[in-house]
Motif scaffolding. Structure first.
Motif, short mmCIF file in Angstrom:
data_model
loop_
_atom_site.label_atom_id
_atom_site.label_comp_id
_atom_site.label_asym_id
_atom_site.label_seq_id
_atom_site.Cartn_x
_atom_site.Cartn_y
_atom_site.Cartn_z
N UNK A 135 39.49 53.73 46.98
CA UNK A 135 39.02 53.46 48.35
C UNK A 135 40.22 53.45 49.31
N UNK A 136 40.05 54.08 50.45
CA UNK A 136 41.08 54.04 51.48
C UNK A 136 40.42 53.81 52.83
N UNK A 184 42.86 37.12 46.31
CA UNK A 184 43.04 38.52 46.67
C UNK A 184 44.25 38.62 47.60
N UNK A 209 35.21 46.70 52.96
CA UNK A 209 36.26 47.23 52.09
C UNK A 209 36.67 46.18 51.06
N UNK A 210 36.83 44.95 51.50
CA UNK A 210 37.22 43.86 50.62
C UNK A 210 36.19 43.68 49.50
N UNK A 260 46.34 44.26 48.16
CA UNK A 260 44.88 44.29 48.07
C UNK A 260 44.34 44.06 46.67
N UNK A 261 45.22 43.63 45.76
CA UNK A 261 44.77 43.42 44.39
C UNK A 261 44.18 42.02 44.22
N UNK A 262 43.14 41.95 43.41
CA UNK A 262 42.58 40.67 42.99
C UNK A 262 43.30 40.21 41.74
N UNK A 270 43.66 40.47 36.65
CA UNK A 270 42.25 40.64 36.29
C UNK A 270 42.17 41.29 34.91
N UNK A 271 41.26 40.82 34.11
CA UNK A 271 41.07 41.42 32.79
C UNK A 271 41.95 40.78 31.73
N UNK A 313 36.32 46.59 47.05
CA UNK A 313 37.49 46.43 46.17
C UNK A 313 37.23 45.37 45.12
N UNK A 314 36.60 44.29 45.54
CA UNK A 314 36.30 43.19 44.63
C UNK A 314 35.48 43.71 43.43
N UNK A 315 34.38 44.42 43.73
CA UNK A 315 33.54 44.92 42.64
C UNK A 315 34.28 45.92 41.78
N UNK A 354 37.55 46.24 41.27
CA UNK A 354 38.66 45.69 40.49
C UNK A 354 38.20 44.68 39.45
N UNK A 355 37.14 43.93 39.78
CA UNK A 355 36.82 42.81 38.89
C UNK A 355 35.57 43.02 38.05
N UNK A 386 45.08 40.09 50.14
CA UNK A 386 44.34 40.95 51.06
C UNK A 386 45.25 41.57 52.12
N UNK A 436 39.93 32.89 41.68
CA UNK A 436 40.32 34.26 42.00
C UNK A 436 40.98 34.28 43.37
#
Lengths: 1000, 93
Positions: free
Chosen positions: A757-758, B58, A739-740, B64-66, B84-85, A743-745, A747-748, B60, B56
């Motif tokens: 995703x849940x 997270x 999941x992490x 859950x935001x980066x 981000x961004x 989320x990484x891909x 969001x970034x 977590x 970076x």
């Protein structure tokens, strides 16, 4: 019994007599005593034997720096504690303590012989001597050394005490409740800052609280009286919290500190019961004021370690705070003014004393006061030797030469029963350095000081090198005003008279006519290292202070060198002819004083030690005697033994039943990620190696997920529930990480994708039913559901209701059998499971655990990520090229599959292994070779999965072998301890290659 | 133990976060066009700076935001956080 308690003080409650046991004998003290003060009141100095030479040792200090008086408290198996400093332990009724560095007892100690052979025990002795033969260390040397050096005993049963943790946030934290700490706390709290003041002692006031010399006054009062008023004042402040018996253990970055509060250690047994013993405070403070004070330095001369030799200031505290004199005929040996305070105080109480001062002369008010009282002072003299085995009885002094490098004239022998040493003061910079602060060296009085104060941390008082009372108060006020950006005028008109002066004659290693090799000038009392050892280390080529420390073990005992580190540094600097400031110091590491494990662990013991995740069916598994396996935090049924079966028998039975009729597995722990959004298909395309766009609604597909480096990361089946809605399953252990990563891909890298995703792992429970009769069982559970192969084929999904509750049913298989997975909201999981069992009864539906699941999938050659892979396997290595899309332009890890290294043909590749003897079961992890003759033997790979298959009636194994893909049919060898096992490389699929069973 | 100012939740203890290494490494849009060396540069090469580093993090165990962090690795001080961004702050080089 002798009584050395010679006067009343307000800190000792003589109406409350306390009995305690020391080394089995009963003594009495009073409420307010420490174990050390009570022992001294009873005339006991000898409290232990030294670590290496087993020399008799006595109480040296009155605080955390104590190297000798460490004892074992209590004798119960679950409630005994080693290495407790008698100088810190408050006395309570029924206390049982014993000395620990001796065997058989403190007065007659067998290891004492080491003292006489000490020329044979130089620095590094243990490293040099107990080397050969190697096997002797564990079996002979270490047990013997340990027995005689008795480093205390740890409890052998679980700690029954309660410990607690607490998080707190403050504007200002003040560490240390002496003069400067009290002033700082008052200034902060009066300015409306939420303030916490901690002090390790029972009461506030530091060393000023028992000060009683008329020549040291504040606002025309004795400094102690003035301070008591201040303490009364601050106790009224509403936003100031005061924690006594609380010591800071560690100072981490961002002003995060750990403090240990002692709550019941000072209470008698019956009052300790059911109370929290110690609390670990986790403190975040916006600003921290360090006011930890300083400790007195010993002096380094021949035989400076006999019982009856204490720090001069400690003699003073025992006298003025506890009312106890450490002797009746005391000599004070000093290089500065502090010992004169002790001397005058002793004199006032009628204790005869003499001063030996290293300085040529001195003329402060304090010294004049001593002279006028008729106290004999030997200026420019040095103690060269002491006498007395179990306690000092006399000493020799000699005149110092002009330059202080040698002694001159005749020896003078003086009798005494106690010697006080004062080598000046060492600022306690531990907190400052622990937080990352740097140090400066001040040459005048040879001390390390905090170099800089940051905007959120400051050192004040004597830990900052300000020793003079006037200096302490003025500087503290000014610095705190600036530090907190306030304008406090409370101390504007405070009038301070302090007649002490702070000049001293610092000589690290005092001169002696006797050659150094024949002296015992102790530096580290607890670890028994001497000036000679330090010099030897330098001679042998050690230069770095960190190396000298480890080689000589100076400063490495439980007191962490609080009394010894400076002298070691000083002697190194003198010997090497360098400036002390250039050497740096050894690292000050937390904790400042030892912590119990209980305090660190707090409430996280027993069933709270670790988080446990259970499925909704868990109770059923327990009732049905399942053995459990930990998978991450999950408890998964491992196997269900019947009638005393062992694991092997149970697994054989379960595996057979699953293939012959039906088996049921609790698959709830598999990770489940709900994927929604208009770009969900595109997202899966980029995540998995295979193509997803064309997967029809209501169909399932197996996917392999790689890392960007091309290595297999996770796998699982994903179902398309509707146009923009997928349900992904992951491995049990990998769920959170997958999941992490997703989320990484999202969001970034691909924020443009409309995907959400849940994690729904805990929301659904899953019963997986497999075997030739599974369809019949499903039919009983879902009579209206069309289970016809045409309408509900392998790798497809349907929804139906059971007792009006929605179920998601996937026809997917990890066993190779016809198999259905029923997902239901977790709160119904237990009921569903019981209904399945009930419906399956007539078909011998057999519950099976993870072990059988592993066996069944191995028969089919299905991999388990993390067992058959280890982060170095590509899809091709696993012979799974079929799942890697050639058409897709990109997916995570694709480019790496074409790196020269991943394309090598001699990579380790997954193969099947069949033992020549079908009954022989290989060990997982066993090495694989092609011959055992030519050495060194070339390692080709290792066994990853191995079972005895009841369905094939032979042993099967999966393994990774170099160039394995090309080796089918080849003979290999598994060398084991007692034999070599012959195997043949086979296909990875052992059973039903044609997938007939899936559609049976 | 850091105190990290999550741009979405505010100041929280470090134990709620996980670190994700160097920031501003963009995944190549056309990996297949790259040579082994160029791909290796993206895949493996990371700076290990003593001083100001962009990284970076997270949240977590939170939102859950980066997000990105500017940190001085020599004293662990976090100088800035940004989403981000967003462009990195220009005053740190």
């Amino acid at each position: 019994m002798p009584n050395y308690r010679i006067h009343k003080t307000e800190y000792i409650d003589e109406t409350k007599r306390v009995s305690f046991k020391y080394d089995g004998k009963t003594y009495f003290g009073y409420e307010g005593d420490t174990l050390a003060s009570a022992l001294l009141a009873n005339g006991i100095h000898l409290v232990g034997r030294s670590f290496k030479y087993h020399r008799p040792r006595g109480i040296v200090s009155c605080g955390a720096e104590e190297p000798n008086a460490i004892c074992q408290i209590g004798s119960k198996k679950d409630l005994t504690e080693p290495n407790v400093r008698a100088t810190e332990l408050e006395l309570y009724e029924g206390l049982e303590a014993s000395s620990q560095n001796c065997w058989p007892n403190v007065k007659f100690d067998i290891g004492g012989i080491n003292n006489f052979i000490s020329p044979l025990i130089p620095a590094g002795f243990y490293y040099k001597t107990f080397m050969w033969p190697k096997s002797f260390w564990k079996k002979v040397y270490e047990p013997l050394i340990r027995l005689s050096a008795g480093l205390g005993k740890s409890p052998t049963e679980p700690d029954p005490d309660i410990y607690d943790h607490k998080y707190v946030h403050y504007d200002v934290l003040v560490i240390g409740g002496g003069v400067s700490g009290i002033i700082a706390a008052k200034m902060a709290a009066k300015n409306n800052l939420k303030t916490l003041l901690v002090d390790d002692k029972k009461i506030l006031g530091g060393s000023t609280i028992y000060q009683n010399n008329e020549s040291i006054k504040i606002d025309d009062k004795l400094s102690s009286e003035w301070l008591k008023n201040e303490i009364q004042e601050i106790k009224k402040l509403s936003n100031l919290t005061i924690k006594t018996r609380t010591s800071i253990a560690a100072y981490h970055g961002y002003n995060f500190l750990l403090a240990k509060e002692n709550l019941t250690d000072h209470l008698p047994e019956e009052k300790k019961k059911n109370k929290i013993r110690q609390r670990l405070w986790k403190i975040r403070a916006k600003k921290v004021v360090i006011a930890t004070g300083s400790i007195e330095r010993p002096l380094v001369f021949n035989n400076n370690d006999r019982p009856g030799i204490l720090l001069s200031n400690s003699i003073n505290k025992y006298l003025d705070y506890y009312g106890v004199t450490c002797g009746e005929n005391i000599i004070l040996f000093t290089n500065n003014d502090s010992a004169y305070e002790t001397s005058i105080s002793l004199h006032k109480k009628g204790i005869k004393n003499i001063i030996v001062d290293l300085r040529k002369s001195a003329s402060s008010e304090l010294i004049k006061q001593a002279e006028s009282l008729g106290i004999k002072i030997y200026f420019n003299h040095v103690v060269t030797n002491t006498f007395g085995y179990r306690k000092i009885n006399s000493l020799e002094i000699m005149r110092l030469s002009e330059d202080g490098n040698t002694t001159v004239g005749n020896k003078i022998r003086l009798s005494c029963d106690c010697l006080g040493m004062s080598g000046g003061w060492t600022p306690m910079v531990h907190m400052h350095t622990q937080s990352g602060g740097k140090l400066d060296f001040r040459d005048e009085d040879q001390v390390f000081l905090p170099k800089e104060n940051s905007e959120d941390q400051i050192s004040v008082g004597s830990c900052n090198g300000d020793f003079d009372l006037e200096n302490i108060i003025d500087k503290t006020v000014n610095k705190i005003n600036k530090f907190l950006d306030i304008d406090n005028q409370d101390y504007q008109d405070t009038n301070i008279i302090c007649s002490k002066e702070y000049d001293k004659r610092n000589i690290w290693l005092l001169p002696n006519k006797i050659p150094l090799g024949k002296t015992k000038c102790f530096i580290d009392f607890q670890n028994d290292s001497t000036a000679k050892d330090i010099k030897l280390a330098l001679k042998e080529g050690f230069r770095s202070i960190e190396h000298v420390k480890r080689y000589t073990t100076t400063g490495m005992a439980t007191d962490q060198g609080k009394l010894s580190n400076m002298h070691a540094l000083g002697i190194i600097a003198d010997t090497a002819g360098v400036k002390m400031g250039t050497l740096g110091t050894t690292t000050f590491r937390p904790p400042f004083t030892p912590l119990t494990f209980g305090t660190l662990v707090g409430r996280n013991v027993g069933k709270f030690f670790e988080v446990v995740r259970k499925t909704s069916m868990h109770e059923w598994h327990v009732e049905n005697n399942a053995e459990f396996e930990n998978v991450g935090q999950w408890k998964r049924p491992w196997y269900y033994p019947k009638n005393g079966e062992n694991m092997y028998d149970a697994v054989q039975r379960e595996s057979k039943a699953a293939r012959d009729s039906a088996g049921i597995l609790d698959a709830s722990t598999l990770g489940k990620i709900d994927i929604q959004g208009s770009d969900a298909s595109e997202f899966l395309n980029r995540i998995y190696t295979n193509a997803w766009s064309k997967l029809a609604i209501g169909k399932c597909r197996y996917g392999l997920m790689l890392n960007e480096d091309g290595m297999v990361y996770d796998d699982g089946v994903t179902t398309r529930i509707s146009e923009n809605h997928y349900l992904m399953t992951t491995t049990t252990g990998g769920a959170a990480n997958v999941l992490s990563k997703l989320e990484d891909y999202l969001q970034t890298e691909w924020p443009e994708l409309d995907v959400y995703l849940t994690s729904v792992t805990d929301h659904y429970s899953t019963a997986s039913i497999c075997g030739p009769n599974s369809k019949k069982i499903l039919n009983k559970l879902f009579p209206n559901l069309d289970l016809n192969d045409e309408n509900f084929p392998h790798m497809s999904f349907k929804e139906d209701k059971i007792e009006n509750i929605n179920c998601r049913i996937m026809r997917i298989s990890f066993t190779g059998e016809l198999s259905y997975e029923i997902n239901i909201e977790s709160k119904y999981g237990h009921s569903l499971w019981k209904m399945c069992i009930e419906a399956g009864k007539e078909f011998n539906l057999t519950p099976y655990g993870t072990e059988t699941m592993h066996l069944l999938r191995a028969e089919k050659g299905f991999i388990i990520v993390g067992q058959d892979t280890d982060g170095t396997m590509t899809p091709s290595d696993l012979q799974m090229d079929w799942i890697v899309s050639k058409k897709k332009y990109d997916f995570i890890g694709k480019r790496s599959l074409y790196r020269s290294d991943t394309m090598r043909e001699d990579r380790k590749q997954l193969v099947g292994l069949l033992t020549d003897d079908p009954k022989e079961i290989l060990e997982e992890g066993a090495q694989i070779v092609s011959n055992v003759k030519s050495k060194p033997i070339d390692m080709l790979g290792h066994v990853t999965s191995s079972y005895f298959s009841p369905n094939l009636n032979k042993s099967i194994a999966l393994a990774v072998v170099r160039s394995g893909k090309t080796m089918k049919g080849q003979k290999l060898i598994i060398p084991m301890e007692n034999k070599n096992i012959n195997v043949t490389v086979s296909d990875t699929i052992f059973l039903d290659k044609e997938n007939k069973r899936l559609n049976a | 133990m850091f105190l990290i100012n999550c741009p979405f939740c505010g100041e929280r203890d470090q134990s709620e976060f996980s670190s994700g290494g160097e920031a501003h490494i963009v995944r190549p849009k056309q990996p297949t066009e790259l040579s082994d060396d160029e791909w290796a540069e993206y895949l493996f090469m990371r700076k290990n700076i003593k001083g100001i580093q962009f990284e970076r993090w997270n949240h977590v165990h939170g939102c859950r935001k980066w997000f990105n962090v500017v940190r001085n690795t020599s004293n662990d001080k976090i100088l800035s956080v940004y989403k981000m961004g967003e462009k990195p702050p220009v005053n740190y080089k």
